[in-house]
Design a protein around this motif. Structure first.
Motif, PDB file in Angstrom:
ATOM      1  N   GLN A  98      -6.855   3.850 -11.679  1.00 33.34           N
ATOM      2  CA  GLN A  98      -6.464   3.957 -13.085  1.00 33.34           C
ATOM      3  C   GLN A  98      -5.300   4.930 -13.247  1.00 33.34           C
ATOM      4  O   GLN A  98      -4.808   5.127 -14.346  1.00 33.34           O
ATOM      5  N   GLY A  99      -4.881   5.528 -12.133  1.00 32.58           N
ATOM      6  CA  GLY A  99      -3.813   6.507 -12.170  1.00 32.58           C
ATOM      7  C   GLY A  99      -2.634   6.109 -11.312  1.00 32.58           C
ATOM      8  O   GLY A  99      -2.003   5.076 -11.538  1.00 32.58           O
ATOM      9  N   LEU A 100      -2.359   6.906 -10.282  1.00 37.09           N
ATOM     10  CA  LEU A 100      -1.162   6.698  -9.474  1.00 37.09           C
ATOM     11  C   LEU A 100      -1.249   5.452  -8.587  1.00 37.09           C
ATOM     12  O   LEU A 100      -0.247   5.049  -8.004  1.00 37.09           O
ATOM     13  N   ASN A 101      -2.428   4.845  -8.496  1.00 35.52           N
ATOM     14  CA  ASN A 101      -2.552   3.617  -7.699  1.00 35.52           C
ATOM     15  C   ASN A 101      -3.005   2.420  -8.532  1.00 35.52           C
ATOM     16  O   ASN A 101      -3.508   1.438  -7.982  1.00 35.52           O
ATOM     17  N   LYS A 102      -2.787   2.489  -9.845  1.00 37.36           N
ATOM     18  CA  LYS A 102      -3.172   1.339 -10.673  1.00 37.36           C
ATOM     19  C   LYS A 102      -2.249   0.152 -10.375  1.00 37.36           C
ATOM     20  O   LYS A 102      -1.090   0.331  -9.979  1.00 37.36           O
ATOM     21  N   GLY A 103      -2.807  -1.028 -10.525  1.00 40.98           N
ATOM     22  CA  GLY A 103      -2.026  -2.237 -10.268  1.00 40.98           C
ATOM     23  C   GLY A 103      -1.866  -2.571  -8.800  1.00 40.98           C
ATOM     24  O   GLY A 103      -1.011  -3.386  -8.439  1.00 40.98           O
ATOM     25  N   LEU A 104      -2.696  -1.985  -7.927  1.00 36.83           N
ATOM     26  CA  LEU A 104      -2.538  -2.209  -6.487  1.00 36.83           C
ATOM     27  C   LEU A 104      -2.726  -3.673  -6.115  1.00 36.83           C
ATOM     28  O   LEU A 104      -1.965  -4.209  -5.297  1.00 36.83           O
ATOM     29  N   THR A 105      -3.711  -4.351  -6.707  1.00 37.67           N
ATOM     30  CA  THR A 105      -3.943  -5.763  -6.374  1.00 37.67           C
ATOM     31  C   THR A 105      -2.722  -6.616  -6.711  1.00 37.67           C
ATOM     32  O   THR A 105      -2.313  -7.480  -5.929  1.00 37.67           O
ATOM     33  N   ALA A 106      -2.128  -6.357  -7.875  1.00 41.42           N
ATOM     34  CA  ALA A 106      -0.929  -7.112  -8.266  1.00 41.42           C
ATOM     35  C   ALA A 106       0.237  -6.800  -7.326  1.00 41.42           C
ATOM     36  O   ALA A 106       1.017  -7.692  -6.989  1.00 41.42           O
ATOM     37  N   THR A 107       0.338  -5.544  -6.892  1.00 39.76           N
ATOM     38  CA  THR A 107       1.402  -5.162  -5.957  1.00 39.76           C
ATOM     39  C   THR A 107       1.190  -5.826  -4.605  1.00 39.76           C
ATOM     40  O   THR A 107       2.148  -6.269  -3.959  1.00 39.76           O
ATOM     41  N   LEU A 108      -0.063  -5.914  -4.169  1.00 34.32           N
ATOM     42  CA  LEU A 108      -0.377  -6.620  -2.915  1.00 34.32           C
ATOM     43  C   LEU A 108       0.045  -8.085  -3.010  1.00 34.32           C
ATOM     44  O   LEU A 108       0.645  -8.634  -2.076  1.00 34.32           O
ATOM     45  N   VAL A 121       0.838  -1.206   0.000  1.00 29.70           N
ATOM     46  CA  VAL A 121       0.000   0.000   0.000  1.00 29.70           C
ATOM     47  C   VAL A 121       0.873   1.257   0.000  1.00 29.70           C
ATOM     48  O   VAL A 121       0.578   2.239  -0.692  1.00 29.70           O
ATOM     49  N   VAL A 122       1.981   1.209   0.752  1.00 29.90           N
ATOM     50  CA  VAL A 122       2.886   2.360   0.829  1.00 29.90           C
ATOM     51  C   VAL A 122       3.624   2.577  -0.484  1.00 29.90           C
ATOM     52  O   VAL A 122       3.773   3.709  -0.957  1.00 29.90           O
ATOM     53  N   VAL A 123       4.063   1.512  -1.110  1.00 36.65           N
ATOM     54  CA  VAL A 123       5.005   1.617  -2.228  1.00 36.65           C
ATOM     55  C   VAL A 123       4.348   1.708  -3.601  1.00 36.65           C
ATOM     56  O   VAL A 123       4.986   2.140  -4.566  1.00 36.65           O
ATOM     57  N   ASN A 124       3.075   1.346  -3.749  1.00 38.06           N
ATOM     58  CA  ASN A 124       2.480   1.227  -5.080  1.00 38.06           C
ATOM     59  C   ASN A 124       2.560   2.492  -5.936  1.00 38.06           C
ATOM     60  O   ASN A 124       2.914   2.412  -7.119  1.00 38.06           O
ATOM     61  N   PRO A 125       2.257   3.686  -5.405  1.00 42.52           N
ATOM     62  CA  PRO A 125       2.381   4.878  -6.251  1.00 42.52           C
ATOM     63  C   PRO A 125       3.803   5.086  -6.785  1.00 42.52           C
ATOM     64  O   PRO A 125       3.993   5.495  -7.936  1.00 42.52           O
ATOM     65  N   PHE A 126       4.802   4.781  -5.959  1.00 40.01           N
ATOM     66  CA  PHE A 126       6.189   4.898  -6.413  1.00 40.01           C
ATOM     67  C   PHE A 126       6.487   3.883  -7.509  1.00 40.01           C
ATOM     68  O   PHE A 126       7.257   4.158  -8.434  1.00 40.01           O
ATOM     69  N   GLU A 127       5.876   2.695  -7.403  1.00 41.96           N
ATOM     70  CA  GLU A 127       6.085   1.657  -8.408  1.00 41.96           C
ATOM     71  C   GLU A 127       5.512   2.074  -9.761  1.00 41.96           C
ATOM     72  O   GLU A 127       6.108   1.800 -10.804  1.00 41.96           O
TER      73      GLU A 127
END
Length: 298
Positions: free
Chosen positions: A165-175, A124-130
């Motif tokens: 769809q923006g800075l937090n896209k792909g959160l589920t995959a990152t989790l 949750v912390v790192v996803n926008p940076f990713e």
């Protein structure tokens, strides 16, 4: 403030400082392999003349076409994220481990669950940076021709917003990526470290910990790479500009499997293992030695 609260604050501060140091050292040493890994995962055809076929060939192509700084594309987001990311990684692992200690769980299961919890929190912390990092890493222009980290982040926010769809896209995959990796990484490391006897010789003890950390990082990489590939496809450029093909984690995995085969879900495994195998050993060693030093001196 009571003495117990002060002690807890000092303990947490040591974990944060040690975790941040571990992350910073690891990212500076291993980032070039992360760039190569990302390029492998986002490519869809080896018939492309600019495709990457081997790790060695990838290094040569990037150096030839983009220069030395091409290996450090996208490094600012992980550097900015490493202190909070690794602080969260290690401090939440210790927190969850302490909490699970009140339950009647075996030590082995405690390490696994605490690792899973720390990975989900870290994601949750790192996803926008990713999202920013992946976008910069797949840019094949010369280093000086690509947008700056902050300019690219502003571009994403302006065009796509802060949401999924923006800075937090792909959160589920990152989790999935971080949850599985940390579960295997911490679970294997602490369980095996307790089995293999420690050595009084500093060099042998160093090698024992590094070896277990190396295997832990390697195993975590093998188990979580399908989520990593899906994350890169979702967060990276889409095959057709203006058309979103990769949206959700599991549908992306299914689509990759159907169109490209099972091995496509393991693209980039070699550079990933080359990075997170030794990187896993380095990170745990830096954390443990820094934490021990801080305990003695602060």
């Amino acid at each position: 403030m009571s003495a117990s609260n002060v002690s807890l604050l000092h303990e947490t501060s040591r974990q944060v400082a040690a975790g941040g140091s571990a992350g910073l050292v690891e990212i500076c040493l291993m980032h070039p392999l992360d760039v190569v890994k990302t390029r492998f995962k986002v490519q869809r055809s080896v018939t492309d003349p600019q495709s990457y076929r081997t790790v060695r060939g990838s290094f040569q192509m990037i150096f030839r076409t983009e220069g030395l700084f091409g290996f450090y594309k996208g490094i600012i987001p992980p550097i900015l994220a490493e202190t909070p990311k690794r602080a969260v990684k290690f401090s939440t692992f210790e927190l969850y481990k302490k909490f699970l200690g009140y339950m009647s769980l075996s030590p082995g299961l405690t390490f696994l669950i605490a690792g899973l919890g720390s990975g989900l929190t870290e994601a949750v912390v790192v996803n926008p940076f990713e999202v920013v990092k992946v976008g910069l890493q797949v840019n094949r222009n010369l280093f000086k021709e690509q947008p700056s980290t902050f300019a690219y982040a502003r571009q994403i926010i302006k065009k796509e917003g802060l949401g999924f769809q923006g800075l937090n896209k792909g959160l589920t995959a990152t989790l999935g990526r971080h949850g599985i990796f940390n579960m295997v990484y911490f679970g294997f490391y602490h369980n095996v470290k307790n089995i293999i006897p420690s050595s009084k010789d500093p060099t042998l003890e160093f090698l024992r910990k590094f070896g277990i950390g190396f295997v832990s990082g390697t195993m975590g990489s093998v188990f979580n790479i399908p989520f990593d590939v899906a994350k890169s496809r979702i967060q990276g450029p889409q095959p057709v500009p203006g058309e979103i093909k990769y949206r959700s984690c599991f549908k992306t995995m299914e689509m990759i499997y159907r169109e490209e085969g099972i091995l496509a879900l393991y693209k980039g495994l070699v550079p990933k293992v080359m990075r997170l195998g030794p990187g896993g050993g380095v990170m745990l060693l830096v954390y443990e030695y820094t934490y021990a030093w801080l305990q003695e001196n602060w």
